[in-house]
Design a protein around this motif. Structure first.
Motif, PDB file in Angstrom:
ATOM      1  N   ASP A 123       0.834  -1.207   0.000  1.00 42.10           N
ATOM      2  CA  ASP A 123       0.000   0.000   0.000  1.00 42.10           C
ATOM      3  C   ASP A 123       0.865   1.252   0.000  1.00 42.10           C
ATOM      4  N   ALA A 124       1.910   1.252   0.825  1.00 36.81           N
ATOM      5  CA  ALA A 124       2.789   2.426   0.915  1.00 36.81           C
ATOM      6  C   ALA A 124       3.488   2.685  -0.419  1.00 36.81           C
ATOM      7  N   ALA A 125       3.913   1.621  -1.107  1.00 40.30           N
ATOM      8  CA  ALA A 125       4.579   1.774  -2.397  1.00 40.30           C
ATOM      9  C   ALA A 125       3.613   2.313  -3.446  1.00 40.30           C
ATOM     10  N   LEU A 126       2.377   1.845  -3.419  1.00 39.81           N
ATOM     11  CA  LEU A 126       1.372   2.327  -4.371  1.00 39.81           C
ATOM     12  C   LEU A 126       1.046   3.791  -4.099  1.00 39.81           C
ATOM     13  N   GLU A 127       0.893   4.154  -2.847  1.00 40.27           N
ATOM     14  CA  GLU A 127       0.596   5.543  -2.499  1.00 40.27           C
ATOM     15  C   GLU A 127       1.717   6.472  -2.974  1.00 40.27           C
ATOM     16  N   LYS A 128       2.943   6.048  -2.787  1.00 39.92           N
ATOM     17  CA  LYS A 128       4.087   6.854  -3.223  1.00 39.92           C
ATOM     18  C   LYS A 128       4.043   7.069  -4.734  1.00 39.92           C
ATOM     19  N   GLN A 129       3.690   6.033  -5.473  1.00 39.13           N
ATOM     20  CA  GLN A 129       3.649   6.157  -6.923  1.00 39.13           C
ATOM     21  C   GLN A 129       2.473   7.014  -7.389  1.00 39.13           C
ATOM     22  N   LEU A 130       1.360   6.956  -6.684  1.00 39.30           N
ATOM     23  CA  LEU A 130       0.220   7.809  -7.026  1.00 39.30           C
ATOM     24  C   LEU A 130       0.604   9.284  -6.910  1.00 39.30           C
ATOM     25  N   ILE A 131       1.394   9.604  -5.897  1.00 39.48           N
ATOM     26  CA  ILE A 131       1.852  10.982  -5.735  1.00 39.48           C
ATOM     27  C   ILE A 131       2.861  11.343  -6.817  1.00 39.48           C
ATOM     28  N   SER A 132       3.808  10.440  -7.073  1.00 39.40           N
ATOM     29  CA  SER A 132       4.851  10.710  -8.078  1.00 39.40           C
ATOM     30  C   SER A 132       4.258  10.892  -9.474  1.00 39.40           C
ATOM     31  N   SER A 133       3.193  10.149  -9.771  1.00 38.29           N
ATOM     32  CA  SER A 133       2.591  10.225 -11.098  1.00 38.29           C
ATOM     33  C   SER A 133       1.565  11.341 -11.225  1.00 38.29           C
ATOM     34  N   GLY A 134       1.337  12.074 -10.145  1.00 38.14           N
ATOM     35  CA  GLY A 134       0.411  13.192 -10.195  1.00 38.14           C
ATOM     36  C   GLY A 134      -1.042  12.812 -10.017  1.00 38.14           C
TER      37      GLY A 134
END
Length: 776
Positions: free
Chosen positions: A320-331
């Motif tokens: 979940d933490a990795a997915l959340e980080k990518q959601l932020i990085s991808s805008g």
């Protein structure tokens, strides 16, 4: 001359203006001022008149008013067209599905922990904590912050994402009626619906909706679920202090969760908590006297979610933490709060890189080598032992196995990803990598190689440092003149402290960051050579995977792929750029084979009966006061980092591991060469390829010219692998015998000469120690 003309003539100094004439083709326009001068003057006058005619204040004002009228008209149309919709689909949360790398189901997560309560069931002063935290003008505004909304629209159009500034009404509208998508259309709808909702509904209705739909972390939606999750009370029984904490949480639920927050996160949430209460005083909702008497209400430990027992909870929360980080990085999310809401909304199918067989083998190894020997009822120290491990494929970056703790239901913190313990001597290869990559030189100006000799005397002052530093070797052992290879084998602190200063601590810390360690704002001081910064098994596995991958950056990735019914997310490539030269990385690997074959890991790893010809590189580590013990090692096809952490049961304070499992022989210390290396070997030799050898581009280190031929039954040899040539200088002469007698007069020079006479048999004193006495 008429009166008007006479008056104008007097104003011009008594001269009557020449009558204006129309220029005709071929006419002679040459006057007293000259043909050219007259033409330029008229051209300049004509140009100036054109600009004035084009940008008159009337036209500018008219254009501005027209634009405003157009905007107002467009907004009126939007206001008439957009109505308050029903609750969105995301408000009806779905399950998330988590899978192993082979596609088989790991678990499902999605039971909604939410119970709506009437606002009358929430104490008035607790209600006010949310208003003080998010929107002080809530009771007076029209539901919209025009300035904040305009800023958000501009940021969205410019691709900068969202900023704060939304009112409680706008946040409620976004949470319940719309989505978290960062688009201009969504923001305009949010503004219109907020204005209408504020006109049609009471402030109490909006506030109730807001606190009942917001996500507070720990799987809790709404204030009732949050009150139970953090304080084990109903919403009606919350104190002002507790309400202020829950209000503060809404800014970043996971980051501010006291149970899992970093030191920075804890400071931030306390600052936010103070901000909320101070705002209440400013609004007249809380007296200064009561405010001064309030103390921070530490939340209770979390209750784990159903279906998250064993290692599952650690794997799911990390994914979940990795997915959340990518959601932020991808805008796709503007901040952590929005990312958490998107993941918690459900509808995700997340395939992890976790290999089911390797995961089972890792869990089995930890149990057989450590946890089965712990007895907290018999020995209090046993209850303080917290193991963590991460296993990474160096070619793909995939996290194929992870051990977060004995049970997610019993210990919420993930020991595999926690960064609050020192990596100790597992940091030494980073120092060597920096030296080799930068072609650093000794104090005497000679290029550092694995054969460079340093003084291994304990507590010897480091030379060339602006900060006085004289580190003690483990057990205060003196070694005399030793090569860098031997210093790595024996994990000699005094040598690597000097090596770090010779390289330059700024360069060492820069290399650490490039390899994947979070160096943050850490000072580049000699003490860092002892691995005094915080690190996690995940981090160290990534660093060593980069060595294994010939210097090309490896960022451990737990997620293999992600799919969703309404959005697309592409995870980043775990393999990055070349961060250190191939030869430097391969030389580090070559040196680390010596730690296994002729150093602190030889008994647990080299002589392990399950070893089947695999070539191994690795490094042990034992932190100050035995609060952590490590072994991070690798074969050509797999990297695994194992850490043991001393954590006081119940309080979370760091405590020594000494004496755990009943180790009695002095000093009863758990070193990296003990249980961590045993866990590593039992796991790795069960899942890695037999007879696998490193393909190294180097002519240095133990793997190239080993002093010992690996054999499960052989006795280690301390005889140097080659005889020094007469022409070689002392700094280039290898010495695998740390007990050799110095040939020069003792001095404080860190290279070449020891400061004290070394013991006669230091090597034997280490080799003959029992299992718990392995070196660092």
């Amino acid at each position: 001359m008429g009166r008007a003309e006479e008056r104008r003539a007097r104003q011009r100094g008594g001269h009557r203006a020449a009558p204006k004439t129309r220029r005709s083709s071929g006419a002679d326009t040459t006057g007293a001022t000259g043909a050219t001068g007259g033409k330029e003057a008229k051209d300049a006058k004509g140009g100036k008149s054109f600009i004035r005619r084009l940008f008159t204040w009337k036209k500018i004002l008219g254009a501005f008013l027209g634009f405003c009228l157009l905007g107002i008209g467009a907004f009126i149309v939007l206001y008439m067209m957009i109505s308050i919709p029903a609750g969105n689909a995301d408000a009806k949360l779905q399950s998330n599905v988590y899978k192993y790398s082979d596609g088989s189901i790991l678990t499902r997560k999605g039971t909604v922990n939410r119970e709506n309560v009437d606002l009358s069931q929430v104490p008035k002063d607790v209600q006010e904590t949310f208003v003080a935290a998010e929107n002080k003008t809530f009771y007076k505004d029209a539901g919209v912050d025009l300035r904040g909304t305009a800023r958000g629209l501009l940021n969205t159009l410019s691709g900068k994402g969202a900023q704060g500034g939304s009112t409680i009404t706008q946040q409620y509208v976004k949470n319940y009626y719309l989505t978290q998508d960062q688009t201009v259309t969504r923001k305009l709808k949010e503004m219109v619906i907020s204005l209408k909702l504020d006109r049609e509904k009471s402030k109490d209705y909006i506030l109730a909706g807001y606190i009942n739909t917001s996500y507070y972390g720990r799987g809790a939606y709404g204030i009732q679920a949050a009150a139970q999750a953090y304080y084990r009370v109903d919403a009606k029984d919350l104190s002002v202090e507790q309400g202020a904490y829950l209000a503060a949480l809404l800014q970043a639920p996971n980051q501010y969760d006291w149970a899992i927050a970093t030191d920075t996160g804890k400071k931030l949430v306390q600052a936010r908590w103070n901000y909320v209460l101070d705002n209440m005083v400013g609004q007249g909702w809380l007296s200064s006297t009561k405010r001064q008497a309030m103390t921070f209400p530490t939340p209770k430990p979390p209750k784990a979610e159903a279906g998250m027992a064993g290692q599952i909870g650690y794997l799911v929360t990390e994914a979940d933490a990795a997915l959340e980080k990518q959601l932020i990085s991808s805008g796709q999310a503007a901040n952590t709060k929005e990312a958490e809401a998107l993941v918690s909304a459900g509808g995700w199918t997340i395939t992890l890189n976790i290999d089911k067989k390797k995961q089972a083998q890792l869990e089995k190894s930890v149990k057989s080598q450590l946890t089965s020997k712990l007895n907290g009822k018999k020995r209090k120290v046993d209850a303080n032992v917290q193991p963590g491990a991460v296993s990474v494929n160096p070619k793909t970056g995939a996290v194929v196995a992870m051990y977060g703790g004995v049970d997610y239901l019993k210990h919420f913190t993930n020991n595999a990803t926690r960064t609050d313990y020192q990596p100790a001597s597992t940091f030494k290869p980073v120092i060597l990598a920096a030296a080799l990559a930068d072609q650093a030189k000794t104090q005497s100006g000679k290029t550092i190689t694995t054969d460079t000799r340093y003084d291994g005397t304990s507590k010897r002052p480091v030379v060339g440092s602006d900060i006085a530093f004289a580190p003690q070797n483990e057990d205060d052992q003196n070694y005399g003149k030793v090569t860098v290879q031997t210093a790595m084998n024996k994990s000699i602190n005094s040598v690597f402290a000097q090596l770090g200063v010779d390289v330059g601590m700024d360069k060492v810390m820069k290399t650490a960051g490039e390899l994947g360690m979070d160096t943050g704002d850490l000072k580049a001081v000699p003490a860092q050579t002892l691995g005094t910064m915080g690190a996690s098994p995940m981090e160290m596995a990534g660093v060593y995977a980069t060595f294994d991958n010939h210097g090309r950056k490896v960022t451990p990735a737990i997620i293999k792929s992600v799919s969703h019914n309404t959005r697309t997310v592409t995870m980043p490539n775990p393999i990055g750029a070349q961060v250190i030269p191939v030869q430097a990385a391969d030389t580090v690997t070559s040196v680390l084979t010596g730690v296994v074959d002729d150093g602190t890991a030889k008994t647990s790893v080299r002589d392990n009966s399950k070893r089947d010809g695999q070539q191994v590189a690795g490094k042990t580590g034992t932190s100050d006061n035995n609060k952590s013990a490590w072994f991070t090692g690798y074969t050509p096809d797999l990297v695994t980092s194992v850490g043991l952490f001393g954590e006081k049961a119940g309080s979370g304070a760091q405590v020594p591991l000494t004496g755990a499992t009943g180790l009695i022989p002095y000093p009863g210390r758990i070193n990296g060469g003990g249980y961590p290396a045993q866990i590593w070997a039992t796991y790795m030799f069960g899942v890695t390829k037999a007879n696998n050898k490193f393909d190294l581009n180097t002519d240095q280190g133990a793997a190239v010219e080993p002093s010992y031929t690996p054999s499960p039954t052989a006795t280690p040899s301390e005889t140097p692998s080659k005889t020094p040539k007469p022409s070689e200088t002392p700094s280039e002469t290898p010495s695998e015998t740390p007990s050799e007698t110095p040939s020069q007069t003792p001095s404080q020079t860190p290279i070449e000469t020891p400061t004290t006479t070394p013991p006669t048999t230091p090597t034997g004193s280490i080799t003959d120690q029992p299992l718990d006495q392995f070196g660092q």
